[in-house]
Scaffold this active site. Structure first.
Site, PDB file in Angstrom:
ATOM      1  N   TRP A  97     -14.913   3.036   0.360  1.00 48.98           N
ATOM      2  CA  TRP A  97     -15.597   1.618  -0.016  1.00 48.98           C
ATOM      3  C   TRP A  97     -17.131   1.512   0.412  1.00 48.98           C
ATOM      4  CZ3 TRP A  97     -11.187   2.051   3.022  1.00 48.98           C
ATOM      5  CH2 TRP A  97     -11.552   1.495   4.230  1.00 48.98           C
ATOM      6  N   HIS A 113      -5.374  -5.125  -6.301  1.00 49.59           N
ATOM      7  CA  HIS A 113      -5.094  -6.520  -5.497  1.00 49.59           C
ATOM      8  C   HIS A 113      -6.669  -7.001  -4.974  1.00 49.59           C
ATOM      9  CE1 HIS A 113      -4.668  -3.197  -2.748  1.00 49.59           C
ATOM     10  NE2 HIS A 113      -4.984  -3.972  -1.542  1.00 49.59           N
ATOM     11  N   HIS A 145      -8.202  -8.681   3.192  1.00 46.65           N
ATOM     12  CA  HIS A 145      -7.573  -9.399   2.238  1.00 46.65           C
ATOM     13  C   HIS A 145      -7.485 -10.803   2.381  1.00 46.65           C
ATOM     14  CE1 HIS A 145      -6.114  -5.017   2.671  1.00 46.65           C
ATOM     15  NE2 HIS A 145      -6.183  -5.202   1.439  1.00 46.65           N
ATOM     16  N   GLU A 187      -5.889   3.220  -1.956  1.00 45.38           N
ATOM     17  CA  GLU A 187      -6.554   1.746  -2.182  1.00 45.38           C
ATOM     18  C   GLU A 187      -6.988   1.569  -3.603  1.00 45.38           C
ATOM     19  OE1 GLU A 187      -6.639  -0.484  -0.124  1.00 45.38           O
ATOM     20  OE2 GLU A 187      -6.926   0.218   1.930  1.00 45.38           O
ATOM     21  N   HIS A 191       0.908  -1.422   0.076  1.00 40.89           N
ATOM     22  CA  HIS A 191       0.006   0.061  -0.026  1.00 40.89           C
ATOM     23  C   HIS A 191       1.051   1.205   0.033  1.00 40.89           C
ATOM     24  CE1 HIS A 191      -2.935  -3.063   1.501  1.00 40.89           C
ATOM     25  NE2 HIS A 191      -3.700  -2.300   0.959  1.00 40.89           N
ATOM     26  N   CYS A 231     -13.542  -5.703   6.918  1.00 40.12           N
ATOM     27  CA  CYS A 231     -13.107  -5.910   5.530  1.00 40.12           C
ATOM     28  C   CYS A 231     -11.548  -6.308   5.480  1.00 40.12           C
ATOM     29  CB  CYS A 231     -12.890  -4.422   4.956  1.00 40.12           C
ATOM     30  SG  CYS A 231     -12.141  -2.975   5.609  1.00 40.12           S
ATOM     31  N   GLU A 275     -11.146  -9.524  14.061  1.00 41.64           N
ATOM     32  CA  GLU A 275     -11.487  -8.286  14.216  1.00 41.64           C
ATOM     33  C   GLU A 275     -12.621  -7.819  15.396  1.00 41.64           C
ATOM     34  OE1 GLU A 275     -12.101  -5.773  10.837  1.00 41.64           O
ATOM     35  OE2 GLU A 275     -10.360  -6.547   9.663  1.00 41.64           O
ATOM     36  N   GLU A 323      -8.540  -1.779  -5.417  1.00 42.49           N
ATOM     37  CA  GLU A 323      -8.842  -3.146  -4.963  1.00 42.49           C
ATOM     38  C   GLU A 323     -10.198  -3.688  -5.821  1.00 42.49           C
ATOM     39  OE1 GLU A 323      -7.933  -3.057  -0.304  1.00 42.49           O
ATOM     40  OE2 GLU A 323      -9.935  -2.704  -0.849  1.00 42.49           O
ATOM     41  N   TYR A 377     -12.722  -0.500  -6.559  1.00 42.95           N
ATOM     42  CA  TYR A 377     -12.735   0.805  -6.362  1.00 42.95           C
ATOM     43  C   TYR A 377     -11.254   1.253  -6.154  1.00 42.95           C
ATOM     44  CZ  TYR A 377     -11.579   0.332  -1.548  1.00 42.95           C
ATOM     45  OH  TYR A 377     -10.915   0.085  -0.431  1.00 42.95           O
TER      46      TYR A 377
END
Length: 549
Positions: free
Chosen positions: A173, A43, A80, A125, A36, A78, A98, A127, A115
């Protein structure tokens, strides 16, 4: 934390992200932290929205220490996927990490969402970020403070209005996803409002599917035999199956699958349909196991009626048919069991791959346990280690652990939850098998549906028999040495039964059942299971450990 700090910190290789080309095809991997930057390559990511049974959506405020967009409000979770990790598995993992919550029944809502957005620090970002939802959540978040500063359940209409009025208060997002998600929710409006059916409704749905499957089998069978007469048998195999399946049995494994599903937070119409199919398959499988088990053990009664092998032999005699009636009965029972086996596997064929893999693992364990049971009896094994291992494979895993895990797998359970259910199930499965041993000697035949002392007459290597070999002396021990032999009579079995009772073995088995059930309940307090799932499994633990049939 800002860009300069990001460049000085790397995540572990296991925490890499998946790099994508513009069409979404994976082309490599990169460190999650250092990838990032102001020129972040495209990604893979994900977003997840959680809805409770009241239709509210969970919103979270990102922790102030987050590297990008600290302190803004966003969706529940959210993250990855790691290289080689399914998006659904990554969601389950990150929700647990989380929010301290266990979810399943993931519903893809915006599979093609992508986005770009640049944080105030200059980090981009970039993604492809499929969006999923989970409905009917009952849990209370227990968030990791490094990830989440605050959380709230918010009416969906209120969230839409807030995003429209103050989009900068939310992550970019989430601000882009909420309007698109509203349209997707409208397309499946019944799904988010549909609560998971209760256990009675689920059992009724399983029975209905059994009826449908049997009717389909009947039509296929009629086409296959093409007018061939049914000789000797009072009912052809499909009708016989229906008579033995519909309205009979305790549906124990079906109940366990349901609570496994609930424990994993299962929801969604497709996942529930899979759960109903699993329940029907488990009932066909159980009938197969009982019918073949009776052939192998030479049993004469099952569920309060003649065993299938005995019923077919009786039909043979009533018809004054040619050949040996007993052999005919065994052969027809084997065919009946085989047909149930085929139906079970055919139903399971439509389930997700994870459930199918567990299904065939259960099959292997069941057959391995049955083989060990037969060869152990032939070898005169009476040692505790052998008896406990046979009980685990043939009874505990098949009857308790795997049905639980199968239900949880259909809810999208991750490895941690499946491992918790395996530990719980193995403890409860031990209690189940011990209670089976007890009922086989001291149960009420009018309730169990089968005679006492069959295990002694066949010389099965049960835990009770192993304990007796350490307890009994004199005439009782001599009887024990003859168990399973050709000269061991029903009168001998009755005498040995009484000696085992007098030696305190019934009380010892009760104590072992209590210990196993207690260990199972203790696991529930430690595992990542839903509150409703824990409540259901606690109640079922008592019912299984101290059942009368």
């Amino acid at each position: 934390m800002r860009t300069a700090e990001l460049t000085n910190r790397r995540s572990s290789p296991a925490d890499d992200v998946v790099l994508l080309d513009q069409s979404g095809v994976p082309i490599g991997r990169a460190d999650r932290v250092t990838v990032h930057s102001g020129r972040t390559p495209l990604h893979l990511a994900f977003s997840c929205y959680l809805f409770n049974s009241a239709g509210q959506v969970l919103v979270t405020r990102r922790a102030l220490g987050k590297a990008t967009w600290p302190g803004v409000w966003t969706n529940a979770c959210c993250g990855h996927p790691r290289p080689g990790e399914r998006v659904e598995d990554a969601i389950v993992r990150r929700v647990r990490e989380e929010l301290g919550m266990q979810v399943g029944g993931l519903v893809p809502m915006l599979p093609d969402f992508r986005y770009q957005a640049t944080d105030a620090s200059g980090v981009l970002e970039n993604e492809i970020c499929p969006v999923y939802a989970v409905f009917g959540i009952e849990q209370t978040p227990a968030p990791n403070p490094d990830e989440v500063a605050e959380w709230a359940w918010l009416g969906w209409d209120h969230l839409q209005a807030a995003v429209a009025a103050t989009p900068r208060v939310f992550s970019p997002w989430a601000a882009a996803q909420v309007p698109l998600l509203a349209a997707a929710l409208d397309r499946c409006s019944g799904l988010q409002d549909a609560a998971l059916p209760g256990l009675p409704a689920y059992l009724a749905d399983v029975d209905a599917l059994l009826g449908t499957e049997l009717a389909t089998l009947g039509r296929q069978w009629a086409a296959a035999i093409d007018g061939l007469d049914v000789h000797v048998l009072a009912a052809d195999l499909p009708g016989w199956l229906a008579e033995l399946l519909l309205g009979t049995g305790k549906r124990l494994r079906v109940r366990l699958a349901y609570w496994g599903f609930v424990s994993a937070g299962g929801s969604g119409a497709d996942s529930y349909r899979h759960l109903v199919r699993l329940g029907a398959a488990l009932e066909f499988l159980q009938l197969f196991a009982l019918v073949h088990d009776d052939v192998m053990d030479g049993s004469v009664r099952r569920r309060g009626r003649p065993a299938a092998r005995v019923q077919a032999a009786d039909w043979h005699r009533e018809a004054v048919a040619k050949g040996d009636a007993t052999r005919f009965g065994d052969n027809l029972a084997i065919l009946l069991g085989d047909l149930a086996h085929v139906q079970a596997d055919r139903i399971v064929d439509g389930l997700p791959a994870e459930a199918r893999a567990l299904w065939y693992e259960m099959w292997t364990e069941l057959i391995a346990g049955q083989r060990a049971d037969l060869t152990g009896a032939a070898a005169g094994r009476q040692d505790l280690r052998h008896a406990e291992r046979v009980a685990q494979l043939k009874s505990g895993r098949y009857s308790v652990t795997r049905p639980l895990q199968l239900g949880a797998a259909l809810a999208g359970a991750g490895p941690d939850l499946l491992a918790t259910l395996e530990t719980f199930g193995d403890h409860l499965g031990r209690a189940f098998a011990l209670r089976d041993d007890y009922l086989g000697l001291w149960g009420d035949p009018s309730v169990t549906g089968k005679p006492v002392n069959d295990d002694l007459l066949s010389g099965k290597a049960t835990v009770l028999l192993a304990l007796a070999s350490d307890r009994l002396a004199g005439a009782a021990r001599r009887l024990l040495g003859r168990v399973g032999g050709p000269g061991f009579t029903p009168a001998d079995a009755a005498a040995l039964n009484a000696a085992m009772w007098d030696a305190g073995l019934a009380a010892e088995i009760d104590a072992r059942i209590s210990a196993a059930a207690g260990a199972a309940v203790a696991v529930l307090a430690q595992g990542p299971l839903t509150a409703s799932g824990v409540a259901g499994l606690r109640e079922l633990t008592n019912a299984i450990a101290w059942r009368d049939a």
